[in-house]
Scaffold this motif. Structure first.
Motif, short mmCIF file in Angstrom:
data_model
loop_
_atom_site.label_atom_id
_atom_site.label_comp_id
_atom_site.label_asym_id
_atom_site.label_seq_id
_atom_site.Cartn_x
_atom_site.Cartn_y
_atom_site.Cartn_z
N UNK C 67 13.77 25.89 11.02
CA UNK C 67 14.20 25.83 12.42
C UNK C 67 15.18 26.96 12.67
N UNK C 68 15.17 27.53 13.88
CA UNK C 68 16.14 28.60 14.15
C UNK C 68 17.51 28.06 14.55
N UNK C 69 17.68 26.76 14.54
CA UNK C 69 18.93 26.14 14.96
C UNK C 69 20.09 26.56 14.06
N UNK C 70 21.07 27.29 14.59
CA UNK C 70 22.15 27.81 13.74
C UNK C 70 22.95 26.70 13.03
N UNK C 71 23.09 25.56 13.70
CA UNK C 71 23.88 24.50 13.07
C UNK C 71 23.21 23.97 11.82
N UNK C 72 21.89 23.77 11.93
CA UNK C 72 21.14 23.30 10.77
C UNK C 72 21.16 24.35 9.67
N UNK C 73 20.95 25.60 10.07
CA UNK C 73 20.91 26.68 9.07
C UNK C 73 22.25 26.81 8.35
N UNK C 74 23.33 26.64 9.11
CA UNK C 74 24.65 26.79 8.49
C UNK C 74 24.85 25.79 7.37
N UNK C 75 24.27 24.59 7.55
CA UNK C 75 24.44 23.56 6.52
C UNK C 75 23.73 23.94 5.23
N UNK C 76 22.50 24.47 5.37
CA UNK C 76 21.72 24.72 4.18
C UNK C 76 21.85 26.16 3.67
N UNK C 77 22.56 27.01 4.42
CA UNK C 77 22.64 28.43 4.05
C UNK C 77 23.12 28.68 2.61
#
Lengths: 63, 250, 248
Positions: C67-77
């Protein structure tokens, strides 16, 4: 004895599928390894004996 | 001492002595496993929290113990082979690896099945199960590496080195996985770590563990004997032995 | 060992020459190995750049797949960056000894009078310098596109720099064991990946701790300890494995 009857023992208080599948797979694997080891040993000895007999008969023919 | 070690290293001597030892270990294994199974399945009291599903412990824990012990035994055999060039040690290491992988699989499977009534799911990233999964990969690596070489001597030495590297890493992996697990899942409910198990519960467990160890020793003796026959088929003593058996059969 | 009775004769001839020229030139030999490997690697830029491109590509795939959702990405980055860097480092391992094995210079290394342990350590150092370090320097840039929270960029680079050094050392054992095999690539990852797990746990853990605002010194200290342990033990295993692969 933790169970009152054999049927209860088989039912394992509702946990039968889990208990019996875990135990079954374990028993199966242990028996399979023993069977495999026996088959392996028999096959090896059979092969070696066949070779020895052939060598013996070859020696017998030569004489 | 040295004479003993070198005698032990002679395949012929080992073939003879293992024939005498083997029946005792098979008998011990059968007796202990049957006793432990009956006791654990039918006579041990049910757990007050988990009910009867806790009886999986009697196969899960012995298998997990054996899975780790076999890897250590394999690495020690590898070391003995590398240092003293004792071929029997390598043959033993070669036959141990598949049994170790099988035991790891049993521990994983029984753990997963146990997870259904306990956690309500087949798989949890529980510390013990995760370490077991990694151990399974380590076993597969050793087995695959041994199979990949065409020269037997290279295969033996490569597998020995890898087993030793693995055994140094096992405690590190175990501790880091434990640490990782406690960080992410504040220790909710692990399968087997519980305070003070009553005697009638852990005694059958001890019997099962001893039974599994006897089974491991008996099977390793048996399969090492086969491995000796396979690798030494062209040696004089093997041919004499086989000839003797052929004569007897007549 | 006994399989190469022919090469032991040539062995002595080769041995005789460098021994006379410079006595116990361990540092000279290590420096020569370092310079030679650096020059060779810099000449083949593709091999140096490939892991970096791979790293960037894999990181690009995740937002597309998840997903391009930054919040989700920040968690798994943190986890994604570490796993992708680890795989990129793994990708480069096969070439660590491969070309030297093919052109026979690995055999020369084994025959050198200097201890193989030191020389193989020099080779691993070059490998880290040209893969691990660039990966660590590049990771913060990829962190930006994964919306990695601020304040964890330095820790990301530092943990990767420390961690990839351990990865190079451990991976070199696997590379040395499989260099003589025709299809060693898949086997190499099977051998090496399970051993990478402790480094991954503490490396990704460090970045996560930095995001949460916890202290990161404990994680970095453990990464350093893992590096120290692999520095002490891995070179011996690499040397032993190279001997097996060459003499086998």
């Amino acid at each position: 004895m933790a169970f009152d009857s054999f049927a209860e023992f088989l039912a394992m208080g509702g946990h039968a599928p889990y208990v019996w599948s875990a135990w079954g797979v374990t028993a199966l694997l242990l028996l399979a390894t023993v069977w495999h080891a026996r088959a392996e040993q028999r096959q090896l000895l059979k092969g070696l004996k066949r070779r020895a007999r052939r060598a013996n008969s070859a020696r017998g023919n030569a004489q | 001492m040295w004479a003993f070690i070198h005698k032990l290293g002679s395949p012929k001597w080992f073939y003879g002595i293992s024939a005498k030892l083997q029946p005792w270990f098979w008998a011990a294994a059968a007796l202990l496993i049957v006793t432990g199974s009956l006791w654990g399945l039918a006579f041990a009291p049910a757990d007050y929290q988990q009910g009867n599903s806790f009886r999986i412990i009697y196969v899960h824990v012995p298998a997990a113990f054996l899975a780790q012990s076999i890897f250590i035994a394999m690495a020690v055999s590898g070391l003995v082979f590398m240092v003293w060039k004792i071929k029997v040690a390598d043959m033993a290491a070669a036959v141990m690896a598949p049994l170790g992988a099988a035991m790891t699989f049993v521990a994983l499977f029984s753990g997963a099945v146990w997870g259904v009534p306990t956690w309500g799911t087949w798989w949890m990233w529980d510390a013990r199960l995760t370490s077991m999964l990694i151990l399974l990969f380590l076993y597969l690596g050793v087995i695959a590496l041994r199979g990949a070489f065409t020269s037997r001597d290279s295969a033996s030495r490569a597998a020995s080195v890898l087993a030793m590297v693995g055994v140094i890493n096992i405690p590190i992996i175990k501790y880091s996985v434990d640490w990782w697990y406690t960080l992410h899942q504040p220790a909710s409910f692990t399968l087997t770590s519980r305070p003070a198990m009553p005697t009638e519960m852990w005694l059958p467990l001890v019997i099962m563990v001893l039974g599994f160890y006897s089974f491991f020793i008996a099977l390793t003796l048996m399969r090492t004997r086969s491995e000796i026959l396979r690798r030494e088929a062209n040696k004089r003593w093997v041919q004499d032995l086989v000839n003797g058996q052929v004569e007897e059969a007549r | 060992m006994h399989s190469s009775s022919q090469s032991s004769e040539t062995n002595q001839q080769v041995l005789a020459v460098p021994l006379r020229e410079h006595k116990g030139g361990l540092m000279t030999a290590v420096k020569a190995t370092l310079m030679r490997d650096l020059t060779l690697m810099l000449r083949r830029r593709g091999e140096v750049l490939n892991p970096l491109v791979f790293f960037a590509l894999v990181i690009t795939l995740f937002p597309i797949a998840i997903s391009p959702d930054p919040e989700l990405l920040a968690v798994i980055a943190p986890g994604l960056l570490w796993v992708a860097a680890l795989l990129a480092a793994l990708l480069s391992l096969d070439s660590l000894f491969r070309s030297d094995y093919d052109d026979g210079s690995l055999e020369q290394l084994l025959l050198a009078p200097q201890p193989l342990v030191a020389l193989s350590l020099a080779k691993v150092a070059v490998h880290w310098l040209l893969t691990g370090l660039p990966l660590a320097l590049m990771a913060p840039i990829l962190g930006i596109i994964l919306a990695l929270p601020a304040g964890s960029y330095a820790v990301l680079a530092l943990s990767l720099a420390l961690g990839t050094a351990s990865l190079s050392l451990i991976g070199a054992i696997g590379a040395a064991l499989t260099v003589g095999l025709a299809r060693g690539g898949v086997l190499l990852s099977l051998l090496v990946l399970p051993l990478y797990i402790p480094v991954l746990i503490f490396g990704a853990g460090a970045v996560q701790a930095a995001i949460l605002g916890d202290g990161v010194s404990a994680h970095l200290a453990i990464l350093g300890a893992l590096l120290a342990a692999s520095l002490m033990l891995a070179p011996w295993a690499i040397a032993a494995s190279l001997r097996i692969s060459i003499n086998g």
